[in-house]
Design a protein around this motif. Sequence first.
Motif, PDB file in Angstrom:
ATOM      1  N   MET A  73      33.722  36.772  37.910  1.00 21.63           N
ATOM      2  CA  MET A  73      32.930  37.733  37.183  1.00 21.63           C
ATOM      3  C   MET A  73      31.982  38.316  37.897  1.00 21.63           C
ATOM      4  O   MET A  73      31.309  37.665  38.720  1.00 21.63           O
ATOM      5  CB  MET A  73      32.409  37.285  35.949  1.00 21.63           C
ATOM      6  N   SER A  74      31.670  39.593  37.875  1.00 21.85           N
ATOM      7  CA  SER A  74      30.856  40.134  38.729  1.00 21.85           C
ATOM      8  C   SER A  74      30.005  41.608  37.816  1.00 21.85           C
ATOM      9  O   SER A  74      30.785  42.004  36.899  1.00 21.85           O
ATOM     10  CB  SER A  74      31.142  40.733  40.181  1.00 21.85           C
ATOM     11  N   GLY A  75      28.812  42.075  38.251  1.00 24.23           N
ATOM     12  CA  GLY A  75      28.094  43.072  37.694  1.00 24.23           C
ATOM     13  C   GLY A  75      26.673  43.048  37.725  1.00 24.23           C
ATOM     14  O   GLY A  75      26.330  42.279  38.508  1.00 24.23           O
ATOM     15  N   MET A  76      26.314  44.161  37.557  1.00 23.89           N
ATOM     16  CA  MET A  76      24.864  44.348  37.661  1.00 23.89           C
ATOM     17  C   MET A  76      23.971  43.235  37.142  1.00 23.89           C
ATOM     18  O   MET A  76      24.254  42.501  36.097  1.00 23.89           O
ATOM     19  CB  MET A  76      24.389  45.683  36.888  1.00 23.89           C
ATOM     20  N   GLY A  77      22.773  42.925  37.698  1.00 23.05           N
ATOM     21  CA  GLY A  77      21.894  41.824  37.245  1.00 23.05           C
ATOM     22  C   GLY A  77      21.402  42.174  35.728  1.00 23.05           C
ATOM     23  O   GLY A  77      21.048  43.228  35.595  1.00 23.05           O
ATOM     24  N   GLY A  78      21.303  41.041  35.292  1.00 26.36           N
ATOM     25  CA  GLY A  78      20.638  41.390  33.755  1.00 26.36           C
ATOM     26  C   GLY A  78      21.600  41.748  32.681  1.00 26.36           C
ATOM     27  O   GLY A  78      21.437  41.742  31.537  1.00 26.36           O
ATOM     28  N   VAL A  79      22.960  41.662  33.012  1.00 30.74           N
ATOM     29  CA  VAL A  79      23.787  42.200  31.803  1.00 30.74           C
ATOM     30  C   VAL A  79      24.713  40.841  31.164  1.00 30.74           C
ATOM     31  O   VAL A  79      25.030  40.970  29.983  1.00 30.74           O
ATOM     32  CB  VAL A  79      24.925  43.105  32.393  1.00 30.74           C
ATOM     33  N   GLY A  80      24.127  39.536  31.449  1.00 26.76           N
ATOM     34  CA  GLY A  80      24.549  38.575  30.688  1.00 26.76           C
ATOM     35  C   GLY A  80      25.687  37.597  31.473  1.00 26.76           C
ATOM     36  O   GLY A  80      26.290  36.868  30.608  1.00 26.76           O
ATOM     37  N   LYS A  81      25.913  37.841  32.860  1.00 27.76           N
ATOM     38  CA  LYS A  81      26.899  36.830  33.378  1.00 27.76           C
ATOM     39  C   LYS A  81      26.847  35.514  33.443  1.00 27.76           C
ATOM     40  O   LYS A  81      27.622  34.903  32.905  1.00 27.76           O
ATOM     41  CB  LYS A  81      27.019  37.544  34.928  1.00 27.76           C
ATOM     42  N   SER A  82      25.747  35.087  33.659  1.00 24.52           N
ATOM     43  CA  SER A  82      25.288  33.585  33.869  1.00 24.52           C
ATOM     44  C   SER A  82      25.405  33.126  32.222  1.00 24.52           C
ATOM     45  O   SER A  82      25.966  31.984  32.131  1.00 24.52           O
ATOM     46  CB  SER A  82      23.952  33.595  34.108  1.00 24.52           C
ATOM     47  N   GLU A  83      24.819  33.686  31.423  1.00 25.77           N
ATOM     48  CA  GLU A  83      24.930  33.390  29.841  1.00 25.77           C
ATOM     49  C   GLU A  83      26.560  33.386  29.548  1.00 25.77           C
ATOM     50  O   GLU A  83      26.949  32.263  28.762  1.00 25.77           O
ATOM     51  CB  GLU A  83      24.267  34.171  28.789  1.00 25.77           C
ATOM     52  N   THR A  84      27.232  34.219  29.941  1.00 27.42           N
ATOM     53  CA  THR A  84      28.841  34.290  29.581  1.00 27.42           C
ATOM     54  C   THR A  84      29.300  32.888  30.149  1.00 27.42           C
ATOM     55  O   THR A  84      30.246  32.345  29.456  1.00 27.42           O
ATOM     56  CB  THR A  84      29.567  35.773  30.019  1.00 27.42           C
ATOM     57  N   ILE A  85      29.147  32.678  31.461  1.00 29.94           N
ATOM     58  CA  ILE A  85      29.565  31.421  32.091  1.00 29.94           C
ATOM     59  C   ILE A  85      29.072  30.201  31.365  1.00 29.94           C
ATOM     60  O   ILE A  85      30.033  29.290  31.118  1.00 29.94           O
ATOM     61  CB  ILE A  85      29.057  31.527  33.395  1.00 29.94           C
ATOM     62  N   LEU A  86      27.786  30.119  30.906  1.00 28.30           N
ATOM     63  CA  LEU A  86      27.440  28.868  30.250  1.00 28.30           C
ATOM     64  C   LEU A  86      28.131  28.824  29.086  1.00 28.30           C
ATOM     65  O   LEU A  86      28.690  27.540  28.742  1.00 28.30           O
ATOM     66  CB  LEU A  86      26.039  29.099  29.980  1.00 28.30           C
ATOM     67  N   GLN A  87      28.474  29.706  28.347  1.00 30.39           N
ATOM     68  CA  GLN A  87      29.383  29.798  27.111  1.00 30.39           C
ATOM     69  C   GLN A  87      30.542  29.055  27.481  1.00 30.39           C
ATOM     70  O   GLN A  87      31.094  28.369  26.620  1.00 30.39           O
ATOM     71  CB  GLN A  87      29.325  30.977  26.431  1.00 30.39           C
ATOM     72  N   PHE A  88      31.288  29.762  28.543  1.00 25.14           N
ATOM     73  CA  PHE A  88      32.811  29.377  28.806  1.00 25.14           C
ATOM     74  C   PHE A  88      32.617  27.825  29.160  1.00 25.14           C
ATOM     75  O   PHE A  88      33.543  27.080  28.656  1.00 25.14           O
ATOM     76  CB  PHE A  88      33.350  30.100  30.002  1.00 25.14           C
ATOM     77  N   ARG A 137      32.477  25.588  26.066  1.00 26.58           N
ATOM     78  CA  ARG A 137      33.581  25.490  25.326  1.00 26.58           C
ATOM     79  C   ARG A 137      34.713  24.823  25.887  1.00 26.58           C
ATOM     80  O   ARG A 137      35.721  24.538  25.212  1.00 26.58           O
ATOM     81  CB  ARG A 137      33.932  27.255  25.006  1.00 26.58           C
ATOM     82  N   ASN A 138      34.946  24.792  27.287  1.00 29.62           N
ATOM     83  CA  ASN A 138      35.815  24.088  27.765  1.00 29.62           C
ATOM     84  C   ASN A 138      35.319  22.876  28.554  1.00 29.62           C
ATOM     85  O   ASN A 138      36.518  22.302  29.196  1.00 29.62           O
ATOM     86  CB  ASN A 138      36.353  25.200  29.027  1.00 29.62           C
ATOM     87  N   ARG A 139      34.378  22.293  28.566  1.00 28.16           N
ATOM     88  CA  ARG A 139      33.947  21.053  28.918  1.00 28.16           C
ATOM     89  C   ARG A 139      34.433  19.882  28.009  1.00 28.16           C
ATOM     90  O   ARG A 139      33.905  19.849  26.858  1.00 28.16           O
ATOM     91  CB  ARG A 139      32.564  20.943  29.125  1.00 28.16           C
ATOM     92  N   THR A 140      35.364  19.389  28.530  1.00 30.57           N
ATOM     93  CA  THR A 140      36.051  18.280  27.585  1.00 30.57           C
ATOM     94  C   THR A 140      36.247  16.960  28.268  1.00 30.57           C
ATOM     95  O   THR A 140      35.690  16.819  29.641  1.00 30.57           O
ATOM     96  CB  THR A 140      37.433  18.603  26.991  1.00 30.57           C
ATOM     97  N   PRO A 141      36.662  15.853  27.859  1.00 30.52           N
ATOM     98  CA  PRO A 141      36.756  14.590  28.449  1.00 30.52           C
ATOM     99  C   PRO A 141      37.589  14.658  29.337  1.00 30.52           C
ATOM    100  O   PRO A 141      38.372  15.318  29.611  1.00 30.52           O
ATOM    101  CB  PRO A 141      37.390  13.486  27.457  1.00 30.52           C
ATOM    102  N   LEU A 142      37.699  13.593  30.440  1.00 29.82           N
ATOM    103  CA  LEU A 142      38.312  13.643  31.766  1.00 29.82           C
ATOM    104  C   LEU A 142      39.612  13.987  31.518  1.00 29.82           C
ATOM    105  O   LEU A 142      40.396  13.449  30.550  1.00 29.82           O
ATOM    106  CB  LEU A 142      38.057  11.979  32.245  1.00 29.82           C
ATOM    107  N   HIS A 143      40.391  14.645  32.409  1.00 26.08           N
ATOM    108  CA  HIS A 143      41.935  14.982  32.360  1.00 26.08           C
ATOM    109  C   HIS A 143      42.233  15.964  31.613  1.00 26.08           C
ATOM    110  O   HIS A 143      43.434  16.025  31.139  1.00 26.08           O
ATOM    111  CB  HIS A 143      42.683  13.482  32.451  1.00 26.08           C
ATOM    112  N   GLU A 144      41.064  16.612  31.004  1.00 34.73           N
ATOM    113  CA  GLU A 144      41.517  17.697  30.012  1.00 34.73           C
ATOM    114  C   GLU A 144      41.234  19.131  30.476  1.00 34.73           C
ATOM    115  O   GLU A 144      41.397  19.166  31.907  1.00 34.73           O
ATOM    116  CB  GLU A 144      40.789  17.561  28.264  1.00 34.73           C
ATOM    117  N   ARG A 145      40.692  20.020  29.893  1.00 34.14           N
ATOM    118  CA  ARG A 145      40.652  21.446  30.742  1.00 34.14           C
ATOM    119  C   ARG A 145      39.699  21.494  31.838  1.00 34.14           C
ATOM    120  O   ARG A 145      39.992  22.160  32.790  1.00 34.14           O
ATOM    121  CB  ARG A 145      40.262  22.486  29.510  1.00 34.14           C
ATOM    122  N   LEU A 146      38.471  20.984  31.497  1.00 32.89           N
ATOM    123  CA  LEU A 146      37.616  21.167  32.465  1.00 32.89           C
ATOM    124  C   LEU A 146      36.416  19.940  32.655  1.00 32.89           C
ATOM    125  O   LEU A 146      35.878  19.496  31.642  1.00 32.89           O
ATOM    126  CB  LEU A 146      36.563  22.475  32.340  1.00 32.89           C
TER     127      LEU A 146
END
Length: 99
Positions: A1-16, A19-28
Amino acid sequence: MSGMGGVGKSETILQFVKRNRTPLHERLYAALWVDCGSEMTVRVDFRRISRLYDWNFGDDDILDGVKDRLVSSKTPILLILDNCDDSTVDYNRYIPNGD
């Protein structure tokens, strides 16, 4: 993901990650954050990652060593490169080769 500074890229990654951080051997299993604002901050964060996993590399080998270990990991790891704002820097050198 790329884009201008301040548009919310870091926050979008944090939300991802949340949502995807799960126990060992699952998605992330792990999300590793690297500040690419300067060569020094990159090296500090790669050193932090090596300590987290108890990998021992010399200062000259830290970037390639960590990248090689991440590629060979059996668990899903997301490497996040943040603050890649300088168009004259080749940030690809911080990305491990592989999936």
